[in-house]
Design a protein around this motif. Structure first.
Motif, PDB file in Angstrom:
ATOM      1  N   GLU A  40      40.689  63.547  67.999  1.00 17.88           N
ATOM      2  CA  GLU A  40      41.078  64.075  69.303  1.00 17.88           C
ATOM      3  C   GLU A  40      42.281  63.342  69.898  1.00 17.88           C
ATOM      4  N   ASN A  41      42.743  62.275  69.255  1.00 17.34           N
ATOM      5  CA  ASN A  41      43.821  61.475  69.813  1.00 17.34           C
ATOM      6  C   ASN A  41      44.885  61.110  68.775  1.00 17.34           C
ATOM      7  N   PRO A  42      45.445  62.079  68.045  1.00 13.31           N
ATOM      8  CA  PRO A  42      46.405  61.716  66.999  1.00 13.31           C
ATOM      9  C   PRO A  42      47.681  61.077  67.549  1.00 13.31           C
ATOM     10  N   ALA A  43      48.069  61.399  68.751  1.00 15.40           N
ATOM     11  CA  ALA A  43      49.279  60.797  69.326  1.00 15.40           C
ATOM     12  C   ALA A  43      49.005  59.380  69.825  1.00 15.40           C
ATOM     13  N   SER A  44      47.779  59.095  70.224  1.00 13.05           N
ATOM     14  CA  SER A  44      47.441  57.794  70.796  1.00 13.05           C
ATOM     15  C   SER A  44      47.026  56.767  69.761  1.00 13.05           C
ATOM     16  N   LEU A  45      46.360  57.213  68.707  1.00 15.54           N
ATOM     17  CA  LEU A  45      45.852  56.293  67.688  1.00 15.54           C
ATOM     18  C   LEU A  45      46.505  56.587  66.348  1.00 15.54           C
ATOM     19  N   LYS A  46      46.928  55.542  65.678  1.00  8.37           N
ATOM     20  CA  LYS A  46      47.512  55.698  64.352  1.00  8.37           C
ATOM     21  C   LYS A  46      46.488  55.248  63.318  1.00  8.37           C
ATOM     22  N   LEU A  47      46.263  56.094  62.309  1.00  5.29           N
ATOM     23  CA  LEU A  47      45.311  55.758  61.254  1.00  5.29           C
ATOM     24  C   LEU A  47      45.730  54.488  60.528  1.00  5.29           C
ATOM     25  N   ARG A  48      44.758  53.658  60.158  1.00  9.93           N
ATOM     26  CA  ARG A  48      44.926  52.394  59.433  1.00  9.93           C
ATOM     27  C   ARG A  48      45.705  51.342  60.219  1.00  9.93           C
ATOM     28  N   LYS A  49      45.847  51.536  61.516  1.00 11.56           N
ATOM     29  CA  LYS A  49      46.504  50.530  62.359  1.00 11.56           C
ATOM     30  C   LYS A  49      45.423  49.623  62.954  1.00 11.56           C
ATOM     31  N   THR A  50      45.738  48.350  63.078  1.00 10.49           N
ATOM     32  CA  THR A  50      44.797  47.376  63.634  1.00 10.49           C
ATOM     33  C   THR A  50      45.049  47.230  65.129  1.00 10.49           C
TER      34      THR A  50
END
Length: 90
Positions: A40-50
């Motif tokens: 639901e938040n592809p712009a806010s959260l980046k996959l595999r980011k810490t």
């Protein structure tokens, strides 16, 4: 009553003792999580980011995690969007 240098030194030691316990001054270890979902938040959260976690008891009871973004602002996200990252001691 006349104070001698010995009495002054004793009074100075008593006044200088901190009332803060060691456990209160110890810095809390920082906790990190890695994003594994961002449905639901592809712009806010980046996959595999810490992301760094800010402790929030109320959010945890509601199965959410408070994380800090690149701009230093914190937001709540569902806890199943993340997995814990083990901190290395350096």
């Amino acid at each position: 009553m006349k104070l001698t240098s010995k009495n002054r030194a004793a009074m100075a030691r008593r006044r200088s003792k901190s009332r803060v316990s060691w456990s209160q001054t110890k810095e809390r270890p920082r906790r990190f999580v890695m994003c594994v979902r961002n449905d639901e938040n592809p712009a806010s959260l980046k996959l595999r980011k810490t992301y760094e976690v800010i402790p929030d008891g109320k959010a945890a009871r509601n199965h959410q995690v408070r994380v800090v973004d690149e701009l230093g602002e914190d937001y709540l996200y569902p806890e199943d969007y993340f997995v814990a990252v083990k901190n290395s001691e350096r």
